[in-house]
Design an enzyme around this catalytic site. Structure first.
Site, PDB file in Angstrom:
ATOM      1  N   CYS A 194       0.822  -1.210   0.000  1.00 56.47           N
ATOM      2  CA  CYS A 194       0.000   0.000   0.000  1.00 56.47           C
ATOM      3  C   CYS A 194       0.857   1.260   0.000  1.00 56.47           C
ATOM      4  O   CYS A 194       2.074   1.214   0.110  1.00 56.47           O
ATOM      5  CB  CYS A 194      -0.893  -0.010   1.225  1.00 56.47           C
ATOM      6  SG  CYS A 194       0.073   0.084   2.751  1.00 56.47           S
ATOM      7  N   ALA A 231       3.281   1.722   2.791  1.00 60.86           N
ATOM      8  CA  ALA A 231       4.494   0.913   2.625  1.00 60.86           C
ATOM      9  C   ALA A 231       5.479   1.622   1.694  1.00 60.86           C
ATOM     10  O   ALA A 231       6.693   1.577   1.904  1.00 60.86           O
ATOM     11  CB  ALA A 231       4.145  -0.467   2.075  1.00 60.86           C
ATOM     12  N   ARG A 273      13.332  -4.055   5.532  1.00 54.36           N
ATOM     13  CA  ARG A 273      13.942  -3.821   4.205  1.00 54.36           C
ATOM     14  C   ARG A 273      15.465  -3.822   4.200  1.00 54.36           C
ATOM     15  O   ARG A 273      16.088  -3.586   3.171  1.00 54.36           O
ATOM     16  CB  ARG A 273      13.390  -2.545   3.576  1.00 54.36           C
ATOM     17  CG  ARG A 273      12.116  -2.898   2.822  1.00 54.36           C
ATOM     18  CD  ARG A 273      11.672  -1.967   1.726  1.00 54.36           C
ATOM     19  NE  ARG A 273      12.609  -1.077   1.151  1.00 54.36           N
ATOM     20  CZ  ARG A 273      12.823  -0.972  -0.160  1.00 54.36           C
ATOM     21  NH1 ARG A 273      12.200  -1.729  -1.001  1.00 54.36           N
ATOM     22  NH2 ARG A 273      13.668  -0.070  -0.608  1.00 54.36           N
ATOM     23  N   HIS A 302       5.301   6.572  -2.685  1.00 57.68           N
ATOM     24  CA  HIS A 302       6.564   7.135  -3.168  1.00 57.68           C
ATOM     25  C   HIS A 302       6.349   8.591  -3.559  1.00 57.68           C
ATOM     26  O   HIS A 302       7.129   9.460  -3.217  1.00 57.68           O
ATOM     27  CB  HIS A 302       7.051   6.398  -4.424  1.00 57.68           C
ATOM     28  CG  HIS A 302       7.344   4.944  -4.228  1.00 57.68           C
ATOM     29  ND1 HIS A 302       7.284   4.039  -5.246  1.00 57.68           N
ATOM     30  CD2 HIS A 302       7.696   4.239  -3.134  1.00 57.68           C
ATOM     31  CE1 HIS A 302       7.594   2.836  -4.801  1.00 57.68           C
ATOM     32  NE2 HIS A 302       7.842   2.931  -3.509  1.00 57.68           N
TER      33      HIS A 302
HETATM   34  S1  SF4 Z   1      10.143   0.868  -6.547  1.00 59.81           S
HETATM   35 FE1  SF4 Z   1      12.320   0.670  -6.500  1.00 59.81          FE
HETATM   36  S2  SF4 Z   1      12.900   0.892  -4.410  1.00 59.81           S
HETATM   37 FE2  SF4 Z   1      10.763   0.519  -4.476  1.00 59.81          FE
HETATM   38  S3  SF4 Z   1      10.620  -1.606  -4.082  1.00 59.81           S
HETATM   39 FE3  SF4 Z   1      10.687  -1.256  -6.245  1.00 59.81          FE
HETATM   40  S4  SF4 Z   1      12.719  -1.442  -6.961  1.00 59.81           S
HETATM   41 FE4  SF4 Z   1      12.629  -1.229  -4.757  1.00 59.81          FE
END
Ligand code: SF4
Ligand code: SF4
Lengths: 536, 458
Positions: A55, A58, A89, A190
């Site tokens: 989610c 995360a 992680r 992100h």
């Molecule tokens: S988006 Fe990039 S940093 Fe995030 S889990 Fe995937 S590979 Fe890893």
């Protein structure tokens, strides 16, 4: 690759609606060339499907802000979310000249542990009190507050709590409205993290960063020490790493990231927003890099040197490449003998499924099926498709930051790269800067790209392609083993690493060779069940 | 965590809000684990996919096994308009694609906060003939993962157990509590050894410790079958192990089917194992077989042979209440001094029970806390250190920071293999605990000793 996969056949057992939905998420690499067919990505997972996705929380806390070592991160919500994002992680962090050991909070877990009454009456007071206590006990430089699902529902005003706490304590308190239900996967988180880091941290520092060529490494999380190996190589060539984002990074350094000359982007998915925003705001160009794989690392090092065009730098780059290569080649060759001709699946996150293809190719292996959990179309098809991506209800609720050139700090890109405008234009025309071509061009002909792959499809694909190895995360790892297939976690490396650059390639090669050749694979059938011919 | 914890004791009231390095997690992970103890069951998480992903991850890391579960995959829309449509679609898709015998739905804090009415949604769903959908409410802002386990156990009983109204059968139901499959196997073995047939659920043996076969089985050959669970309503009595994890389910079964529950502790240590055996003996009028007498005698023999290795040593224990209560008692039996006993799960009952045991043993100056966290524990250890730490993997940071050996017991143990397969219950479990504890202390002594003090013979 000769396997003639018929996607409709593969999905035939699924209910109609699900089949229709899923068929758009699977694309085959066309051997006759041409650009990537459209793939559906970053859309909702079908309810009931066993997906590998996580989610927004995360993505925000677990991936991006959690690894910042000198920021104390409080998860505002019931206990679980904080608990599960605690230490899983393997983002390594260590003390350095700027950050003493008692200010490294990454191995700790802070949760407001919301109780029923807090849900009913609101959790703002509790959060404020927890911040006060944390400041009193730990004296952090700065604090992150990450929201979980119920917080959004009950309407706690994180921004107000954070602002008031910041005034009370005189340190930055940064909040992230990364409630789990936002968007369709980690990806939303992100983006939310990127926005806040850009708006609240980057550019707030006033220190000069020493070094002739200062680089930031974005989208590198120092899993198993990856960042440290990259830093070693870059340091030996003559670069200074201003800051990473966010593995082993410190608030104290991120503040000054705008003083760098070039941004390197390792994981495009999780960090491209910041790269772009820094380009607009400060004029710092970015380069998509890949330190996973020997040839990929060499190409990357050469491209970085090319960005500055300094002859000395180019010479030192070649020297370091030669030396490192000589040191690892014998071991790689040995592993190659075991691994050559083997095939693999790579299912993870948003960039690694692409990066690892280069390293596997160095070892004589080929990835025949690759998938991302939470990528967008551009991660598959390349950035040129970005303008054509339609935003839907789920992406609209993640605010876009609007950045403009900074009146004081903006400098045109050629000045960052210490070259003339003409030379820069030439470089820009070559297309290496500020671009990413996506995974498709590097897929093997006939290979399959699959978005948000689910358990059913994985089983079917294994049946068809019969890979020798699957690269995946923890949830799939043991499923794979039970299928009789070795697996390696490319999220957390099964306690190993680093896997970056030259030495990392050796570590990886040995790990993979071990996975394939461990004697137990040959012992699954007990002797009493083997035929009289001597068994397998 | 290694260095952040302040050296000086905190002032009263410095840390009262929230948790720092918790010793509990949220309800759904316990519910998911319990559901995996039904054969042919696919647990289903009703909420956003993040929770489900986290819970599967935690279980996979602890057991080193696949932990399959589906999710309603909420996005913002479902969060605003309710999750009924998502759950109905999920149920339909899960049966069509994964073909389980039963779906066990649990809620998350998201669906709880919205207030989705799960029983009604289940009633409106398409469920194929002969298949089942059951549920448990598992709001994460209440209790802990142990509460979630208990709630799902109760859910299993309420949906499935039946009584035919006839005479009860000479058979025990075993509610094993939130323990590893290795423990469940051992508990069942003891009861079987006494000649009493049993039905155990949840039963994660064969599911979360499944062997390597040639092919992957989505529903491994383990777990309690639905038929067995139904039939449990006709058993003579229920051995309810662990007040926090099993008693509610036992009470529900008693009310629903008239099967009396015998409340017991999880059989960790000699006394708690004795209690289990006495309950079976008295409940069924059977004799204790020689084999169990031998096992018990071996434990007492070992305790006497080796007591000087651990007697008088201070120990800090943390974890789930149903494990901690009998474990603390066993540590007292061993002659150790439980200095700090901390659980993350709320409830005064815990402090009362443990304090009572300490008092009875004449141990003074110990600290016992429910709803505590590892930060509390670390602080106390800094004030007054202990010789040994017993608890889950998260304790390893304290162990390193304070240079104290750690014996891993409980959930989760992420960083060691084999752990979930090896029992700590029953007399055999006693031997294993003694072995782990005394080895940890002796290894420590060997490592720290000067050359001239490095000794061969005990
Ligand atoms: S988006 Fe990039 S940093 Fe995030 S889990 Fe995937 S590979 Fe890893
Ligand atoms: S949102 Fe709730 S149910 Fe989900 S992981 Fe967090 S605490 Fe647990």
């Amino acid at each position: 690759m000769t396997t003639d996969l018929n996607v409709d056949e593969l999905l035939a057992p699924l209910p109609d609606k699900v089949r229709k939905n899923r068929s758009k998420h699977i694309v085959k690499k066309d051997p006759s060339g041409g650009s990537c067919p459209q793939i559906e990505a970053n859309t909702r997972t079908v309810p009931g499907i066993i997906t590998q996705r996580g989610c927004s929380y995360a993505g925000c806390k677990g991936v991006v802000v959690g690894p910042i070592k000198d920021m104390l991160t409080i998860t505002h919500g019931p206990i679980g979310c904080a608990y599960y994002s605690w230490g899983t992680r393997r983002n390594k962090a260590r003390a350095d000249e700027r950050t003493p050991p008692e200010q490294i909070y990454t191995a700790m877990c802070f949760s407001t542990d919301m109780q029923e009454s807090d849900i009913v009456f609101g959790g703002e007071k509790k959060l404020a009190k927890m911040i006060d206590e944390a400041v009193e006990i730990f004296h952090p430089r700065a604090i992150n507050i990450c929201a979980t699902c119920p917080i959004g529902l009950i309407g706690d005003d994180l921004s107000a709590v954070a602002k008031a706490a910041q005034e009370r304590h005189g340190i930055p308190v940064i909040h992230y409205n990364c409630e789990g239900y936002k968007g369709v996967s980690q990806s939303a988180g992100h983006h939310i993290a990127n926005n806040q880091i850009m708006e609240r941290i980057i550019g707030t520092g006033t220190e000069k960063v020493d070094g002739k060529y200062v680089l930031n490494i974005l989208g590198e999380y120092n899993i198993g020490g990856d960042t440290w190996e990259i830093e070693r190589i870059l340091g030996e060539i003559g670069y200074t790493v201003g800051s990473t984002l966010t593995g082993d990074s410190a608030y104290a350094k991120i503040k000054n990231m705008h003083r760098a000359h070039l941004n390197l982007v390792q994981c495009h998915r999780s960090i491209n927003y910041i790269a772009e925003m820094m380009e607009t705001k400060y004029g710092i160009p970015w380069l998509k890099v890949n330190f996973i794989g020997i040839d990929a690392t060499i190409d990357t090092l050469r491209e970085i040197a090319r960005c500055f065009g300094d002859e000395d730098l180019i010479a030192r780059t070649e020297h370091v490449i030669e030396r490192e290569l000589a040191a690892v080649t014998p071991e790689i060759e040995r592993c190659r003998k075991v691994l050559k001709g083997r095939t693999a699946f790579a299912f993870v996150g948003g960039s690694r499924s692409h990066h690892y293809q280069f390293l596997l190719r160095n070892l004589g292996m080929e990835v025949v099926v690759a998938g991302y959990e939470f990528a967008h179309r551009d991660d598959y098809e390349g950035r040129e498709v970005i303008p054509t991506i339609k935003s839907d209800a789920d992406s609209k609720n993640i605010p876009e930051l609007h950045v403009e050139p900074d009146p004081e700090e903006y400098r045109p890109p050629h000045l960052h790269l210490k070259m003339s405008k003409e030379k820069y234009d030439e470089l820009a025309a070559s297309g290496i800067l500020n671009d990413y071509k996506g995974m498709y061009p590097d897929m093997v002909d006939g290979g399959i790209m699959i978005d948000d792959a689910n358990h059913f499809e994985t089983e079917e694909l294994v049946e068809i392609f019969k890979p020798d190895l699957i690269f995946t995360g923890i949830k799939d790892k043991y499923v794979t083993h039970k299928m009789g297939l070795p697996s390696k976690q490319i999220h957390s490396y099964d306690y190993s690493g680093p896997y970056t650059c030259f030495r990392g390639a050796v570590t990886f090669a040995k790990d993979v060779a071990h996975s394939l050749s461990t004697p137990a694979w040959k012992m699954i059938t007990p002797p009493w069940e083997q035929s009289g011919t001597g068994g397998d | 965590m290694l260095d952040c914890t302040p050296d000086k004791p905190l002032t009263e009231g410095a840390h009262t809000t929230g948790k720092i390095n918790p010793i509990k997690t949220c309800q759904p992970v316990g519910a998911m684990y319990a559901a995996l103890g039904i054969h042919g069951c696919l647990p289903h998480s009703h909420g956003s996919q993040g929770c489900c992903s986290y819970h599967r991850m935690a279980l996979s890391r602890h057991f080193h096994e696949p932990a399959m579960a589906s999710t309603s995959s909420f996005t913002e829309g479902a969060s605003v308009f309710g999750g009924a449509a998502n759950l109905k679609t999920s149920i339909k898709n899960v049966f069509a694609i994964y073909d389980p015998e039963i779906i066990a739905v649990h809620t998350t804090c998201l669906s709880e906060t919205i207030g989705d009415d799960i029983p009604t949604i289940i009633k409106q769903s398409e469920i194929p003939e002969g298949r089942y959908v059951i549920h448990a409410n598992t709001p994460s802002y209440h209790g802990s993962h142990v509460t979630g386990f208990s709630n799902m156990c109760k859910g299993i009983v309420s949906y499935l157990a039946e009584s035919d109204g006839g005479e009860k059968k000479e058979r025990a139901n075993i509610f094993p509590g939130f323990v590893n499959p290795g423990d469940m196997r051992e508990i069942r073995r003891i009861v079987t050894e006494m000649g009493v047939p049993s039905i155990m659920y949840p039963d994660t043996t064969g599911v979360m410790d499944s062997p390597m076969r040639k092919t992957y089985e989505m529903y491994p050959r383990g777990g309690a079958t639905i038929a067995e669970i139904k039939e449990s309503g006709n058993s003579k009595l229920t051995l309810s192990l662990g007040a926090w994890s099993s008693d509610e389910a036992a009470a529900t079964l008693q009310a629903k089917c008239g099967v009396p529950g015998v409340p017991l502790r999880i059989p960790i240590g000699v006394r708690a194992t004795d209690d289990l055996i006495m309950a079976v003996k008295e409940g069924f009028g059977v004799d204790v077989p020689e084999s169990l007498e031998v096992e018990r005698g071996q434990v007492i023999d070992t305790l006497i042979d080796t007591h000087f290795q651990y007697e008088g040593k201070t120990v800090a224990v943390f974890g789930d209440p149903d494990i901690l209560v009998p474990l603390t008692e066993f540590l007292i039996t061993m002659g150790m001094i439980p200095k700090y006993v901390v659980t993350g799960t709320p409830g005064n009952k815990f402090e009362k029970t443990v304090n009572g045991m300490l008092e009875e043993a004449g141990i003074e100056g110990s600290r016992v806390k429910a709803e505590g966290d590892l930060f509390d524990l670390h602080q106390w250890i800094k004030e007054e250190p202990v010789d040994l730490l017993i608890g889950n993997t998260h304790g390893k940071y304290i162990a390193r920071a304070e240079d104290i050996p750690l014996v891993r017991v409980g959930f989760p143990v992420f960083d060691r293999a084999v752990h979930p397969l090896m029992p700590i219950v029953g007399y055999r479990g006693c031997l294993r605990l003694i072995e782990m504890i005394s080895n940890a202390l002796l290894e420590r002594r060997d490592r720290d000793s000067l050359d001239e003090d490095y000794e061969l013979i005990l």
